[in-house]
Design an enzyme around this catalytic site. Structure first.
Site, PDB file in Angstrom:
ATOM      1  N   PHE A 119      17.956 -10.782   7.028  1.00  0.00           N
ATOM      2  CA  PHE A 119      17.450  -9.562   7.661  1.00  0.00           C
ATOM      3  C   PHE A 119      16.218  -9.898   8.478  1.00  0.00           C
ATOM      4  O   PHE A 119      15.570 -10.928   8.250  1.00  0.00           O
ATOM      5  CB  PHE A 119      17.101  -8.531   6.581  1.00  0.00           C
ATOM      6  CG  PHE A 119      17.849  -7.230   6.735  1.00  0.00           C
ATOM      7  CD1 PHE A 119      19.175  -7.141   6.354  1.00  0.00           C
ATOM      8  CD2 PHE A 119      17.225  -6.101   7.258  1.00  0.00           C
ATOM      9  CE1 PHE A 119      19.864  -5.939   6.491  1.00  0.00           C
ATOM     10  CE2 PHE A 119      17.918  -4.906   7.404  1.00  0.00           C
ATOM     11  CZ  PHE A 119      19.230  -4.821   7.018  1.00  0.00           C
ATOM     12  N   GLN A 240       7.982   3.168  13.299  1.00  0.00           N
ATOM     13  CA  GLN A 240       8.903   2.090  13.611  1.00  0.00           C
ATOM     14  C   GLN A 240      10.041   2.552  14.521  1.00  0.00           C
ATOM     15  O   GLN A 240      10.705   3.548  14.242  1.00  0.00           O
ATOM     16  CB  GLN A 240       9.516   1.558  12.322  1.00  0.00           C
ATOM     17  CG  GLN A 240      10.551   0.476  12.557  1.00  0.00           C
ATOM     18  CD  GLN A 240      10.752  -0.371  11.325  1.00  0.00           C
ATOM     19  OE1 GLN A 240      11.521  -0.016  10.449  1.00  0.00           O
ATOM     20  NE2 GLN A 240      10.052  -1.476  11.242  1.00  0.00           N
ATOM     21  N   HIS A 242      13.586   1.441  15.467  1.00  0.00           N
ATOM     22  CA  HIS A 242      14.648   0.529  15.046  1.00  0.00           C
ATOM     23  C   HIS A 242      15.340   0.037  16.310  1.00  0.00           C
ATOM     24  O   HIS A 242      15.692   0.837  17.173  1.00  0.00           O
ATOM     25  CB  HIS A 242      15.646   1.248  14.135  1.00  0.00           C
ATOM     26  CG  HIS A 242      16.550   0.307  13.405  1.00  0.00           C
ATOM     27  ND1 HIS A 242      17.505  -0.445  14.052  1.00  0.00           N
ATOM     28  CD2 HIS A 242      16.634  -0.023  12.093  1.00  0.00           C
ATOM     29  CE1 HIS A 242      18.139  -1.192  13.154  1.00  0.00           C
ATOM     30  NE2 HIS A 242      17.634  -0.952  11.967  1.00  0.00           N
ATOM     31  N   LEU A 252      21.937   5.358  13.511  1.00  0.00           N
ATOM     32  CA  LEU A 252      21.510   3.989  13.242  1.00  0.00           C
ATOM     33  C   LEU A 252      22.679   3.024  13.098  1.00  0.00           C
ATOM     34  O   LEU A 252      23.697   3.338  12.494  1.00  0.00           O
ATOM     35  CB  LEU A 252      20.712   3.990  11.926  1.00  0.00           C
ATOM     36  CG  LEU A 252      20.367   2.629  11.323  1.00  0.00           C
ATOM     37  CD1 LEU A 252      19.244   1.980  12.101  1.00  0.00           C
ATOM     38  CD2 LEU A 252      19.969   2.781   9.865  1.00  0.00           C
ATOM     39  N   GLU A 255      20.435  -3.245  10.797  1.00  0.00           N
ATOM     40  CA  GLU A 255      19.996  -4.595  11.135  1.00  0.00           C
ATOM     41  C   GLU A 255      20.909  -5.625  10.464  1.00  0.00           C
ATOM     42  O   GLU A 255      20.964  -6.790  10.864  1.00  0.00           O
ATOM     43  CB  GLU A 255      18.561  -4.754  10.625  1.00  0.00           C
ATOM     44  CG  GLU A 255      17.816  -5.932  11.135  1.00  0.00           C
ATOM     45  CD  GLU A 255      16.339  -5.824  10.757  1.00  0.00           C
ATOM     46  OE1 GLU A 255      15.669  -4.899  11.257  1.00  0.00           O
ATOM     47  OE2 GLU A 255      15.866  -6.646   9.967  1.00  0.00           O
ATOM     48  N   ARG A 286      11.255  -5.817  13.552  1.00  0.00           N
ATOM     49  CA  ARG A 286      11.732  -4.724  14.390  1.00  0.00           C
ATOM     50  C   ARG A 286      10.787  -4.371  15.523  1.00  0.00           C
ATOM     51  O   ARG A 286      11.227  -4.089  16.639  1.00  0.00           O
ATOM     52  CB  ARG A 286      11.962  -3.491  13.521  1.00  0.00           C
ATOM     53  CG  ARG A 286      13.132  -3.689  12.597  1.00  0.00           C
ATOM     54  CD  ARG A 286      13.327  -2.531  11.659  1.00  0.00           C
ATOM     55  NE  ARG A 286      14.495  -2.778  10.812  1.00  0.00           N
ATOM     56  CZ  ARG A 286      14.847  -2.019   9.790  1.00  0.00           C
ATOM     57  NH1 ARG A 286      14.144  -0.947   9.493  1.00  0.00           N
ATOM     58  NH2 ARG A 286      15.927  -2.304   9.084  1.00  0.00           N
ATOM     59  N   HIS A 353      12.622   5.502  13.695  1.00  0.00           N
ATOM     60  CA  HIS A 353      13.362   5.268  12.466  1.00  0.00           C
ATOM     61  C   HIS A 353      12.529   5.479  11.206  1.00  0.00           C
ATOM     62  O   HIS A 353      13.018   6.001  10.213  1.00  0.00           O
ATOM     63  CB  HIS A 353      13.882   3.822  12.489  1.00  0.00           C
ATOM     64  CG  HIS A 353      14.705   3.426  11.321  1.00  0.00           C
ATOM     65  ND1 HIS A 353      15.844   4.108  10.957  1.00  0.00           N
ATOM     66  CD2 HIS A 353      14.577   2.417  10.415  1.00  0.00           C
ATOM     67  CE1 HIS A 353      16.392   3.523   9.885  1.00  0.00           C
ATOM     68  NE2 HIS A 353      15.633   2.512   9.526  1.00  0.00           N
ATOM     69  N   ARG A 398       7.094  -2.182   9.230  1.00  0.00           N
ATOM     70  CA  ARG A 398       7.853  -2.470   8.023  1.00  0.00           C
ATOM     71  C   ARG A 398       8.974  -3.467   8.304  1.00  0.00           C
ATOM     72  O   ARG A 398       9.599  -3.419   9.363  1.00  0.00           O
ATOM     73  CB  ARG A 398       8.469  -1.169   7.485  1.00  0.00           C
ATOM     74  CG  ARG A 398       9.405  -1.363   6.322  1.00  0.00           C
ATOM     75  CD  ARG A 398       9.882  -0.055   5.751  1.00  0.00           C
ATOM     76  NE  ARG A 398      10.831   0.656   6.575  1.00  0.00           N
ATOM     77  CZ  ARG A 398      12.122   0.340   6.702  1.00  0.00           C
ATOM     78  NH1 ARG A 398      12.612  -0.707   6.078  1.00  0.00           N
ATOM     79  NH2 ARG A 398      12.921   1.065   7.462  1.00  0.00           N
TER      80      ARG A 398
END
Lengths: 594, 234
Positions: A119, A240, A242, A252, A255, A286, A353, A398
């Site tokens: 990730f 954030q 995304h 969404l 990821e 991100r 996000h 994050r």
């Protein structure tokens, strides 16, 4: 006051991953706990999480929590508190194993252990190469986790108040939290929940933006309640984006796509992330990837007739991997983009996000505020966990999979703290005589409204304004304009009007009450953003980027500090970042490259 | 053209003596992909239209309703698949709270009745319980249920006996735990279903399979449970 009073040891607001993990700890300890939720528990937004839960199990490659700790500090652009980050990363394997024991249907490796996928921003050996750390159930990890937690709460006989919307915190003369007011949606009645402790697990406010991956229910209710009760909101400028929201739909795409090997391409078919992040490539964090995508689009290399999106290419993964590991992505492609991701790439754009900021807490989930020179003085009886809180493990950005982890670790920690200390020693404090008055006045105002604006019209104007003024790339000028606009829109929100005055399941009234919470969240975001004169993590301001003056991209000397925004007086304060971990050495600040 | 006509079931127990159908005309501008997008637009015209909604991507299970006679999720129903006239009613067979919002207590009561949680009283290992990939694959098609109730409220057996027949969603969940290699409660789970109504009221009409917005197959799971009971008796 004449309102019904329910009395519980603890009242948990919100039945997402954090609220239910905490409630489970309380119910198992035999406490009387009430969980209030605007929606049936399994409809909470945790259900939409796709990719995985970050934990250094090392099932598929060498890994340990020190690497995870390093990645998270670096990912946070040194705004995360290192004590909280150490605590989270060390606890991570334990909470994942517990969840497995609860029946979570994780995917498996050939040896029967939990499957993990790489990730963004998660690396082995301090940034050397990507490591599989995301514990996954296909691309439905949040769904599987939320249902598992609900099932365990059914087993432990937790009391749920389903479709109840919390309205306001009740604080007594000492400032202690002694309960909340809440609205039963089916009847329209307001009641008081009198409790020794109140815990917020109300999720984020992603609906303050026009294009958002978030559910409609993510209206920052806990933030609104806290702000109205005089509690500051921390680091709200950090939102954030995304990288892979479906173009024009906002939905969404995990990821995990890139974790499984998908690639971002510009209009020339180029894998452009190789240029920006030679080591982690498409698996850089991100904030970084979203900026690179925007850069590509700005410089004329976006895809499509208007050159305004990026292509996410999964075609080389093959039908088998896609259908096994990313079945929902396949479904979403079909439903929301008319694309078969097995055969063609899918248009994506960076999309709002996740809210890194929130109600300030310590690692036990206790809400902390500045008082008498102590920046982290505990508010008795009040807790916050999950996206609505700021502990702060995510800092300015994050990492993917750290949100589900955050819910589990701090849900559990807050539950344990409540059981061990707070509830054991704390008696019920009396309710103030005027406990429900403030909430009733808010409801009465809506019920007697006429001639004002329709709540969603005001909310939509707010969302458009936030989108415009607090986007991926910010400038001082747009942020300053944003402050003026958002404060003006918040004024309009003081005068909303409902046509529907029914008592029964009045969704128009619920939406109007939500608008009040959106406004607090948006003001906090815009005002905090305009005041932070640097670029850090997700807060990227053209005026302060990449100059000789700021060699790290950031301005650590002046701005390595947490923002605190107070609704009353629209006032800002700051407090230091905790750079001291619990047991290990601090990760010293350096420039972030990937 | 892109005008659509909606007939929407309306009932507010606070104001209406009985339910009625109300007609709405709505002009589409092309930005509305799904039925839910249009419903949100209609709610701007008339803020009293009441329905549940949350994730708008088919994973939370809030916006199940009866669309032109068939149960489905508004957020996954593409407008291109609908005719010019669209009739919306609440999910059949459950008490109506208001408009398109039904009281789902009976549905969840049945879900709770099958003990929807893993039972394994052995001391857990320090790490995860191991499960083979093959055993894990047994859960595919079972654990993905979103509890939207499209299936159970399209099932004639559930309409007749909502208090006695567990219904497709609950039975799918029952089999999800029976099928889990980590669960040790199969016998008690089967005991709990051995009854003329709880499981055996399923007459394989398969409406559940037809309407499931997640493409799941409760009838198959029910068949497996019946088979296990028959084998156990033999």
């Amino acid at each position: 006051m004449g309102l019904t009073v329910h009395k519980y040891d603890a009242v948990v607001i919100g039945a997402g991953g954090a609220g239910m993990r905490c409630a489970l700890q309380l119910a198992r300890a035999g406490l009387r706990v009430a969980v209030l939720s605007k929606v049936f528990p399994t409809r909470s937004h945790t259900v939409a999480a796709q990719g995985g839960i970050g934990a250094s199990l090392g099932n598929m490659d060498e890994d340990n929590w020190h690497y995870h700790f390093y990645d998270t500090v670096k990912g946070s652009d040194w705004l995360g508190d290192q004590d909280a980050i150490e605590y989270m990363c060390r606890e991570a394997p334990k909470v994942v194993y517990e969840l497995e024991h609860m029946g979570m249907p994780f995917d498996r490796n050939p040896d029967g252990t939990i499957y993990q996928r790489p990730f963004g921003g998660h690396s082995a050996k301090y940034g050397e190469k990507p490591v599989p750390r995301a514990c996954a159930a296909a691309d439905r990890t949040g769904h599987a986790m939320l249902h598992t937690l609900y099932q365990q709460n059914v087993k432990s006989k937790t009391t749920f108040f389903v479709e109840w919307m919390a309205l306001d915190i009740i604080r007594d003369a000492d400032g202690d939290a002694v309960g909340v007011t809440a609205l039963e949606m089916e009847t329209g009645d307001v009641a008081i929940f009198h409790a020794k402790c109140v815990l917020f697990a109300t999720g984020g406010a992603g609906r303050i933006f026009a294009a958002s991956t978030n559910a409609f229910i993510n209206t920052g209710d806990g933030l609104g309640m806290a702000a109205r009760a005089g509690i500051p909101l921390e680091d709200m400028e950090f939102w954030q984006f995304h990288p892979t929201g479906v173009y024009n739909a906002g939905v969404l795409l995990t990821e995990g796509c890139r974790g499984e090997g998908a690639i971002l391409r510009n209009k020339d078919g180029e894998r452009f992330m190789e240029r920006y992040a030679p080591k982690l490539k498409d698996l850089a964090p991100r904030d970084f990837i979203s900026r690179c995508m925007d850069q590509e689009i700005k410089e004329g290399r976006g895809c499509g007739p208007n050159g305004d999106y990026i292509a996410l290419d999964l075609t080389h993964l093959g039908a088998e991997t896609i259908m096994k590991r990313l079945p929902s992505v396949h479904e979403i492609g079909k439903n929301f983009a008319n694309v078969d991701v097995i055969k063609e790439s899918i248009p994506v754009v960076p999309t709002i996000h996740y809210q890194m900021g929130g109600i300030p807490t310590n690692i036990h989930g206790q809400v902390v505020v500045p008082k008498d020179g102590n920046p982290n003085s505990v508010v008795n009886g009040l807790y916050a966990i999950g996206e609505c809180s700021c502990v702060s493990v995510h800092g300015a950005n994050r990492l993917g999979t750290n949100s589900l982890l955050d819910l589990l670790v701090f849900g559990r920690a807050a539950g344990n703290h409540l059981v061990d200390t707070a509830l054991a020693s704390r008696a019920f404090k009396p309710l103030p005589a005027n406990a429900g008055d403030y909430s009733l006045a808010r409801i009465d105002k809506l019920d007697s409204s006429s001639g004002g604006e329709y709540p969603q019209d005001v909310a939509n104007d707010l969302r458009k304004s936030m989108q415009l003024h607090a986007g991926v790339f910010r400038t001082q000028k747009t942020m300053d304009e944003g402050v003026v606009q958002v404060l003006a829109i918040a004024q309009r929100a003081e005068n909303l009007s409902l046509k529907d005055k029914s008592k029964v399941f009045n969704t128009a009234r619920i939406e109007a009450l939500e608008v009040a919470n959106l406004m607090e969240s948006a003001k906090a975001t815009m005002v905090s953003a305009a005041a932070r004169h640097e670029s850090r993590g997700a807060h990227s301001v053209d005026d302060y980027s990449d100059s000789a003056e700021f060699p790290l991209g950031r301005n650590d000397k002046q701005w390595m500090k947490h923002t605190l925004w107070y609704s009353e007086g629209n006032r800002l304060d700051y407090k230091p970042v905790n750079l001291k971990p619990l047991t290990v050495d601090s990760i010293p600040p350096v420039k972030r490259t990937f | 053209m892109n005008k659509r006509t909606f007939e929407i079931y309306r009932y507010d127990p606070d104001a209406d003596a009985k339910p009625y159908m109300k007609t709405y005309e709505v002009e589409l501008d092309g930005s509305e992909r799904m039925l839910l997008d249009v419903l949100m637009k209609l709610k701007k015209q008339d803020d009293s239209i009441s329905f549940r909604r949350s994730c708008r991507e088919g994973v939370c299970g809030s916006d199940a309703m009866n669309i032109n006679g068939k149960n489905g999720l508004a957020c996954l129903t593409n407008m291109l698949t609908l005719p010019n006239k669209i009739t919306l009613r609440p999910l059949p067979g459950l008490p109506v709270v208001r408009d398109l919002i039904v009281d789902m207590s009976q549905f969840f009561k049945q879900y709770h009745s099958i003990k929807p949680y893993i039972v394994n009283d052995t001391v857990p290992p320090e790490k995860e319980r191991l499960q083979s990939q093959q055993d894990r694959d047994e859960l595919n098609g079972l654990y993905e249920c979103i509890l939207c109730a499209c299936c159970s409220t399209s099932c004639p057996s559930f309409w007749w006996n909502p208090d006695k027949f567990v219904g497709p969603a609950g039975l799918l969940a029952a089999y999800r735990f029976v099928a889990d290699s980590r669960d040790h409660d199969t016998d008690q789970r089967l005991d709990n279903l051995e009854d003329p109504y709880r499981l055996f009221r399923c007459h394989t009409i398969m409406n559940c399979v037809d309407v499931c917005p997640k493409g799941l197959n409760p009838t198959r799971a029910i068949g497996k449970l019946k088979e296990m009971l028959v084998k156990r008796a033999a």
